[in-house]
Design an enzyme around this catalytic site. Structure first.
Site, PDB file in Angstrom:
ATOM      1  CD  GLU A  76      -2.517  -1.378  -0.007  1.00 51.52           C
ATOM      2  OE1 GLU A  76      -2.807  -0.267  -0.849  1.00 51.52           O
ATOM      3  OE2 GLU A  76      -3.115  -2.560  -0.380  1.00 51.52           O
ATOM      4  CG  ASP A 104      -1.063 -20.344   4.155  1.00 51.44           C
ATOM      5  OD1 ASP A 104      -2.391 -20.558   4.701  1.00 51.44           O
ATOM      6  OD2 ASP A 104      -0.397 -20.847   4.749  1.00 51.44           O
ATOM      7  CD  GLU A 127       3.601 -14.383   3.391  1.00 53.00           C
ATOM      8  OE1 GLU A 127       3.034 -13.746   2.437  1.00 53.00           O
ATOM      9  OE2 GLU A 127       4.635 -13.950   3.641  1.00 53.00           O
ATOM     10  CG  HIS A 178      -5.809  -6.173  -7.995  1.00 47.83           C
ATOM     11  ND1 HIS A 178      -6.606  -4.923  -8.333  1.00 47.83           N
ATOM     12  CD2 HIS A 178      -4.964  -5.825  -6.999  1.00 47.83           C
ATOM     13  CE1 HIS A 178      -6.444  -4.118  -7.505  1.00 47.83           C
ATOM     14  NE2 HIS A 178      -5.697  -4.425  -6.542  1.00 47.83           N
ATOM     15  CD  GLU A 220      -2.469  -3.695  -7.365  1.00 45.05           C
ATOM     16  OE1 GLU A 220      -2.172  -4.629  -6.912  1.00 45.05           O
ATOM     17  OE2 GLU A 220      -2.904  -2.468  -7.004  1.00 45.05           O
TER      18      GLU A 220
END
Lengths: 252, 557
Positions: free
Chosen positions: B367, B432, B420, B467, B390
């Site tokens: 982020e 995960d 994860e 994404h 991204e």
């Protein structure tokens, strides 16, 4: 050091032997009291370490200091009283002072991370060491010549010492705080005391009935505990050592 | 919105404009892609840029000394037409003491559009206000020239508007006032000094850099150069939204606090500490000073909602404030928001349990990297440039993890999985994490350019699959370091090795944060990363070859 003591003793004796042996034996034998005032050196090196801790950033910082005590000024004064024959008693007071540097290393916790100590190293300058020692002595004197008096002495010594200990270090530290730099060390003087021993010889040369010159060789030793300001740490240091001094002698 | 999980958004006209590449003008505009590959082409491009600068068609947006190559300087230039910014027209120029070293960008030629809007600024504001709240400081719409389909250009009012669960960029036709483009701006992830003790989301011990204030301690980091504040909204979503939309400023009582400096709110602890770790990484690895390279404030937000309210939360709130994290550059001056995760014992249908999103270092770094992009390349968050945006966040997120944590598998270990630490498979077969850079296909991402998805570039289709297609760039980064074969092409890559991972990190950082223009696509990203590798390590060096071969292996030429 042993070599140094032997050499000093030999020089003193050779000097004495060269003195005219024909002077005033009678007057000399009348005196029972001898007073000596000397100045000289205490050249024995002493090294010891201290380690202190304190909480920093949720962890423990460790401050290690290595002290090296080197040569320093010695002032000594004493009085002897002859009891019978060559035997007597005496008391002497010696003052020794020196200033030396100490090596400081510290492990400082990181402000951001656990278990990531940072190391700094530096020198603490001019840390004063002072020893005031009272020597009680049993003495035995011999007079090879009328002007020469050699006194052997030994007994307990009562040491009082003051030592400047590194208490804290200051350092520059800026983001990202990975490489602090030593800037200075602050110190505090701590007192300690302990009983030890002394043994030595004094050589006096009479220049008149009541005055003369002389030399002193002595070895004294004690291990003095110093309790550091935090109260939890005791540092033990040797005190005393070989002393070589010369000065005036007064006879009564 | 730039999301961690599947998301939204677009810029359709850029697709159309991209189609113009190489076409000669026919009375309409022409897109000129600048990526010179020879000395002659470099000279021509440089002359063009100089001419446009002199004519005021390019203006310097940023000019900085290069922190990775001594003596170099980076300029970021924006295109203007008769006083209005040309959307998507920008150039990044690298200079040394003697001249231009590299040039990358996109400019438009042959623009012919009336720049006097029929729709006034006030009317545009009024129309946009119906959609939500206009964000300050750019609370007024700006007039821009927008490349449109067929090589035409459109005069448009652009502004960012906040809705209850999103921040969207909206383009209004400056003639009709109609909305003709809209996409999400939230860049999402699908955390007088007093060092306190904190317990993280995974129960680990951390040092918390806090500020003593009036007998308590607040989550404001006084030890790092920028202000790093972590706000605890205490499940007051209305207040959180008011702060995000700049209706009200946050105040001291919004900052998380603790009376003993022994922090047990794990979401607060990890948001605060991991944002600081990310700042540390950028500073130590690249010499970069935070988001804008000038120590701009870093603001984290946690606990915008309560886990206990999850069963009554609307879907958009669930997807935004529970199961997501995002960066919003225009919210309250730039803010990282971390989702609340799921209550204990609750899992998604895919078998994953989600903890507080701030509990994953790679998510926090992801982020914050959106913020870095926001202040550097400003990669358009749509289509391939959005996928690169991204990918860069994933690349830096993983790099921060390797910088701060020991390599390995499982929680609190550095690996090539994203998220994860907080997205944990709790039923048989559930994985995960949310993305894999080593094997993107594990989470439905393409590992090869030929498998990229082509989705409408709108917020209903993840802004054109940003994404999804990020997997291509992610995998190229992985191959350049670790080496190995691409599963689709079968092409093997000799990576630089984990011990030299910093070389590839520097190459990608330099490319993405220093040299890349806002509309770069994968092909340009290849050229720019190779330029960066050449700048740093030389043509034919091991990092250069690894990057070149990695892009080839994932089908980007």
């Amino acid at each position: 050091m042993r070599t140094f003591i032997r050499a000093a003793t030999a020089i003193a004796l050779l000097t004495i032997v060269g003195i005219d042996q024909a002077h005033a034996q009678t007057a000399a034998r009348k005196g029972r009291v001898a007073i000596s005032v000397n100045a000289g050196v205490q050249p024995s090196p002493i090294s010891f370490d201290s380690s202190t801790t304190q909480p920093v950033y949720l962890e423990t910082s460790v401050l290690d200091t290595t002290y090296d005590i080197r040569n320093g000024l010695l002032v000594d004064g004493g009085v002897r009283y002859r009891l019978a024959g060559g035997f007597g008693v005496g008391v002497a007071l010696s003052w020794f002072s020196t200033k030396n540097d100490a090596t400081v290393t510290a492990a400082l916790p990181h402000p951001f991370f656990f278990r990531t100590p940072r190391s700094i190293e530096g020198t603490a300058a001019d840390l004063q060491r002072e020893e005031i020692v009272t020597h009680l002595q049993a003495t035995y004197a011999i007079r090879p010549t009328t002007r020469l008096e050699v006194t052997f002495a030994g007994g307990p010594s009562f040491f009082r010492a003051r030592q400047a200990f590194v208490e804290n270090v200051s350092y520059t530290d800026s983001y990202p705080y990975d490489a602090p730099a030593f800037t200075a060390a602050s110190s505090t003087r701590i007192r300690g005391h302990k009983t030890g021993f002394n043994a030595g010889a004094d050589v006096g040369i009479r220049l008149s009935d009541h005055a003369g010159i002389g030399g002193l060789v002595r070895f004294s030793r004690a291990r003095i505990p110093f309790v550091l300001p935090n109260g939890a740490t005791t540092v033990t240091s040797d005190a005393g050592g070989a002393q070589v001094a010369g000065g005036i002698r007064l006879y009564f | 919105m730039k999301r961690f999980t599947l998301s939204v958004a677009c810029l359709a006209s850029l697709l159309a404009a991209a189609a113009l590449h190489g076409q000669a003008g026919d009375g309409r505009g022409r897109l000129l892609r600048i990526a010179p590959d020879s000395i002659g082409a470099m000279r021509d491009s440089d002359n063009l840029v100089d001419r446009m600068l002199r004519a005021g068609e390019l203006r310097v947006r940023l000019e900085r000394n290069d922190t990775l190559v001594a003596g170099h300087r980076i300029e970021q230039l924006e295109q203007y037409y008769r006083g209005s910014r040309v959307w998507g027209g920008d150039v990044t120029r690298q200079l040394d003491g003697t001249g231009t070293v590299s040039l990358f960008g996109t400019v438009y030629q042959g623009i012919d559009v009336e720049v006097t809007p029929a729709l006034s600024r006030e009317s545009a504001s009024e129309s946009l206000g119906l959609l939500g709240t206009l964000l300050s400081p750019a609370s007024e719409p700006a007039l821009v020239i927008l490349p449109a389909e067929g090589g035409t250009f459109q005069l448009a009012w652009v502004a960012q508007v906040t809705t209850r669960s999103d921040v969207v960029r909206v383009f209004l036709d400056a003639k009709s006032g109609q909305v003709f483009r809209r996409y999400s701006m939230l860049q999402r992830q699908a955390a007088n000094a007093a060092v306190g003790h904190g317990t993280g989301v995974l129960g680990d011990d951390k040092k918390v850099s806090a500020t003593p204030l009036a007998g308590t301690f607040i989550a404001s980091d006084p030890l790092r150069p920028p202000v790093i504040n972590t706000l605890d909204l205490r499940s007051d979503l209305d207040r959180a939204l008011a702060i995000l939309t700049n209706d009200i400023p946050f105040v001291t009582v919004d900052i998380a606090s603790n009376t003993s400096n022994n922090w047990t709110d794990s979401a607060v602890v990890d948001a605060h500490v991991y944002a600081a770790y990310t700042y540390d990484y950028y500073f130590k690895r690249f010499g970069r000073r935070g988001l804008d390279n000038a120590d701009r404030r870093i603001l984290n937000m946690v606990h915008l909602v309560s886990r206990s309210d999850i069963f009554t939360a609307p879907a958009d709130i669930l997807g935004t404030f529970y199961l997501n994290a995002f960066y919003c550059g225009d919210c309250s001056g730039g803010v990282m928001v971390y989702g609340e995760g799921l209550p204990g014992g609750i899992r998604l249908t895919n078998g994953q349990r989600f903890d507080y999103f701030s509990g994953a270092l790679d998510i926090v770094a992801h982020e914050l990297t959106h913020g870095v992009t926001n202040y550097s390349s400003r990669l358009e968050y749509v289509n391939e440039s959005g996928a690169l945006n991204e990918a860069f966040s994933d690349i830096m997120g993983t790099s921060v993890e390797f910088f701060m944590q020991p390599a390995g598998t499982g929680q609190m270990k550095a690996d090539y999985l994203m998220g994860e630490d907080i997205a944990v498979g709790v039923v048989a077969g559930a994985r995960d994490g949310v993305r894999s850079m080593e094997n993107p296909a594990l989470f439905g991402q393409p590992d090869h350019y030929s498998k990229r998805v082509l989705l409408p570039p709108d917020d209903a289709h993840d802004n054109g699959g940003v994404h999804i297609n990020s997997g291509i760039g992610n995998h190229a980064f992985f191959l350049a370091i670790e080496g190995g074969a691409n599963r689709t092409s079968g092409i093997r890559v000799q990576g630089v090795g984990a011990a030299n991972r910093d070389q590839i990190e520097k190459v990608f950082y330099r490319a993405f944060a220093q040299l890349m223009p806002s509309t770069a696509d994968y092909s340009m990203a290849r050229a720019i990363t190779l330029r960066a590798a050449q700048d740093l390590y030389g043509l034919g060096s091991a990092p250069y070859n690894a990057v070149r071969d990695a892009w080839t292996a994932v089908g980007v030429n």
